[in-house]
Design a protein around this motif. Structure first.
Motif, PDB file in Angstrom:
ATOM      1  N   ARG A 154       0.698  -1.337   0.225  1.00 50.40           N
ATOM      2  CA  ARG A 154      -0.045  -0.104   0.029  1.00 50.40           C
ATOM      3  C   ARG A 154       0.880   1.300  -0.003  1.00 50.40           C
ATOM      4  N   SER A 181      -4.106   1.957   7.551  1.00 48.46           N
ATOM      5  CA  SER A 181      -5.466   2.191   6.632  1.00 48.46           C
ATOM      6  C   SER A 181      -6.611   1.518   7.221  1.00 48.46           C
ATOM      7  N   HIS A 186     -10.198   6.765   3.180  1.00 49.04           N
ATOM      8  CA  HIS A 186      -9.305   7.293   1.894  1.00 49.04           C
ATOM      9  C   HIS A 186     -10.193   7.861   0.966  1.00 49.04           C
ATOM     10  N   LEU A 204      -7.897   3.452  -4.117  1.00 48.42           N
ATOM     11  CA  LEU A 204      -7.630   3.592  -2.918  1.00 48.42           C
ATOM     12  C   LEU A 204      -8.031   5.312  -2.624  1.00 48.42           C
ATOM     13  N   ALA A 210      -8.221  -1.805  -1.120  1.00 50.77           N
ATOM     14  CA  ALA A 210      -7.160  -2.181  -2.146  1.00 50.77           C
ATOM     15  C   ALA A 210      -6.834  -3.577  -1.859  1.00 50.77           C
TER      16      ALA A 210
END
Length: 669
Positions: A154, A181, A186, A204, A210
């Motif tokens: 990521r 995350s 996001h 993302l 993702a």
């Protein structure tokens, strides 16, 4: 929180100036002595440190307090660090340990002396495609290993690619971005962006969700930057850049660097397709494509239409066919054929009045062909137009669809069955690296690239991945190892370390593993926690003071406490009774451990001397003799005494053993 693209440098010696820092000099978890800070980023600072147990230099990454103080984050970070530690790969920075020292959350990892890929970009970019792909190959190899293990990085960017002084390429920070995350939105409008915005995949930005294809996208952007020396999308704010990732394609590198082969442009376009369904499924697939392109470059191929078409995302192929070039103003050869064929000139002849006969006039000379010839020519042109239209349609169909076939569904088949099925479809088979599966039996196909039903060039290659079955590992034998050795053994076996319970042991030294839970040989899923029971050594005992007390009672007490009591010496004592303890070593009140020895000096009582016999001797001679030996003398007349002055009897009698200075009573006759 947005990462600083140039500040988040990883653990590398010599790449940053040491800055005075409160952490410098601290010892974390009584093991890692923190040295100078060598890098600082948006989430953590990196220090050179010494592992006091193993006497080696490591890099310690300390989370900034705003992150480390969050218990939920810290727990997630621990889980991700354990997952990252599973990645034993030559192109991945090794994670040695993770800890939390009074709220300071940290990672201990491999120290890489050298520089980053960012430094290479500054010095060498734009670079040749061969050089760029050579740099990307180990990066993709590391990502492929991570994707096989179920990890998504990521945050792929040049700053997280380390190049050692000996040329080794290592990818850093696996697991860190994922841990953050999990609870971060996001979005391009209302949220914050985790990861460097220049390398963020569109999904993302839009949803925050993702998979491995987000890493593929970031790798494609890094490749573009190596080829051109510039980022594909620029903007005054991060939001502007993120917007471009969502709404604009990454341009072909050849636009900035003419001479880059079209198949290299196609490779970048495939990796950075905004629709993630058009990207390679993971880094292993992209690595395979990189190998194909590298081979073409090594062979000196300037143009390979099949390779270019195979790599170009299908959407771009359609647009290339449908969209005419803005510079092309020449009409297509059949644009006006129909109009020319259908508008042959029609002449009107002068007609005389009805009551007037038409004069006979010779036909005027003309250069035009007869009507029959005109009709035939128009028909020919019409047929040509139709043929061109049909041919163009067939050609477009062949280019866009006809030369492709659908990938057969071979999931769940054995390797031989899958190969037969693919061969029947006119496709070659390549066997990729095997992968674990919870649902597909070992030895059967778990996935293919392309996926079943996807288009693939007739005669092309389909990579099949065979299942290794369920990923399971047996708990190794840990008894008898040190705690550190046991943790290393669990990591090497792809199992997690749970917790440690300490227990007294009379037979096992402190710090040695007594047992594990689950026990040795138990089969577990990857990263399942294993708890350890570790010896604290023999239990301590506080000695009772036995001086002046019976030695036999003392020996019995020592035995009951697991101590080794013994009498090392016996001495005469005028003050301590026979059989009682004169002294102890160690003395009473001392803390000892089970199994330790305790020695005692025991009294034999006063030292005795023999009383001589003076019976029949004169009182004066007898008294003088006894007093000369240190005895005290008392005289008395015996019953029926005659007054002669001789000793009739004595008490104690001759030959008795008495204490020195004892009183001897003489009876006179």
């Amino acid at each position: 929180m947005q990462h600083d693209e140039h500040g988040d440098r990883h653990a590398r010696a010599g790449g940053a100036d040491a800055v005075a820092d409160p952490m410098t000099g601290r010892v974390l978890e009584r093991r890692y002595r923190i040295g100078p800070r060598i890098a600082r980023g948006g989430m953590a600072s990196v220090y050179e440190a010494t592992d006091l147990r193993l006497d080696r230099t490591v890099a310690v990454k300390v989370m900034h307090p705003g992150l480390g103080d969050d218990n939920e984050f810290a727990e997630r970070f621990v889980r991700e660090a354990r997952s990252a530690a599973r990645l034993s790969h030559p192109n991945v920075v090794a994670v040695y340990d993770q800890g939390d020292d009074d709220g300071i959350v940290f990672l201990a990892m491999e120290l890489i002396p050298g520089h980053t890929l960012r430094d290479v970009v500054r010095k060498e970019a734009p670079m040749s495609p061969a050089r760029a792909l050579a740099l990307m190959e180990p990066v993709l190899s590391a990502l492929a290993a991570a994707h096989r293990a179920g990890l998504v990085h990521r945050d792929i960017k040049p700053e997280n690619v380390l190049i050692a002084d000996d040329g080794r390429v290592k990818v850093a920070d696996f697991g860190l971005a994922k841990a953050i995350s999990t609870d971060t939105q996001h979005t391009a409008t209302g949220g914050v962006l985790i990861g460097t915005v220049s390398y963020l995949a569109p999904e993302l930005v839009v949803s925050g969700r993702a998979d491995a294809r987000a890493d593929v996208y970031a790798a494609g952007v890094v490749l573009y930057e190596l080829l051109t020396g510039a980022k594909p999308h620029e903007g005054e704010t991060p939001i502007q850049v993120a917007y471009k990732h969502v709404h604009e394609d990454v341009p072909p590198p050849s636009r900035l660097e003419p001479g880059i082969p079209a198949y290299v442009d196609a490779l970048v376009a495939r990796a950075t397709a905004r629709d993630r369904e058009l990207r390679p499924a993971d880094a292993a697939v992209l690595l395979h494509q990189v190998h194909r392109v590298s081979h073409a470059l090594a062979e000196g191929v300037l143009d390979d239409a099949d390779l270019t078409a195979d790599l170009t995302p299908l959407r771009l192929q359609v647009e290339a066919v449908e969209a005419p070039s803005p510079d092309d103003t020449a009409p297509e050869p059949f644009d006006h054929v129909e109009l020319a064929a259908m508008t042959a000139p029609i002449r009107t002849m002068d007609r005389p009045p009805p009551d007037r006969p038409r004069p006979a006039r010779p036909a005027p000379p003309t250069d035009q062909p007869p009507v029959g010839r005109r009709s035939r020519k128009g028909l020919v042109l019409l047929l040509v137009a139709l043929l061109l239209i049909v041919g163009g349609g067939v050609g477009a169909w062949w280019f866009l669809d006809g030369r492709y076939t659908s990938t057969p569904g071979v999931l769940g088949m054995t390797q031989k069955s899958a190969e037969r099925q693919l061969d029947a479809a006119g496709l070659d088979t390549e066997v990729g690296d095997p992968a674990y599966s919870e649902t597909v039996a070992a030895g059967r196909v778990v996935s293919t690239d392309p996926e079943p039903g996807s288009k693939v060039l007739t005669g092309g290659t389909v990579t099949i991945v065979l299942s290794l079955g369920k990923e399971r590992y047996d708990v190794p034998k840990l008894k008898g190892l040190t705690e550190d050795e046991a943790q290393d053994a669990l990591t090497a076996t792809h199992l997690g370390f749970g917790s440690t319970t300490e227990k007294w042991s009379d037979t096992v030294a402190a710090g040695i593993v007594l047992s594990s839970s689950p026990k040795v040989g138990t089969t577990l899923r990857p990263d399942s926690p294993v708890d350890l029971v570790v010896s604290k050594g023999p239990q301590p005992v506080k000695l009772q003071d036995w001086v002046g007390k019976d030695a036999d009672d003392a020996l019995a007490w020592f035995k009951a406490k697991g101590l080794k009591g013994k009498v090392t010496k016996e001495e005469y004592s005028d003050d301590v009774a026979d059989g009682d303890v004169i002294s102890m070593d160690p003395p009473g009140g001392t803390t000892v451990h089970r199994g330790d020895a305790v020695s005692m000096v025991v009294s034999k009582g006063p030292e005795l001397v023999e009383v001589p016999s003076v019976r029949g001797e004169g009182v004066e001679a007898a008294t003088q003799k006894l007093e000369g030996l240190g005895f005290k003398v008392v005289t008395q007349n015996a019953s029926g005494s005659l007054g002669l002055g001789f000793v009739w009897s004595q008490s104690p009698g001759g030959g008795d053993m008495v204490a020195p200075g004892s009183t001897i009573t003489l009876s006179l006759i």
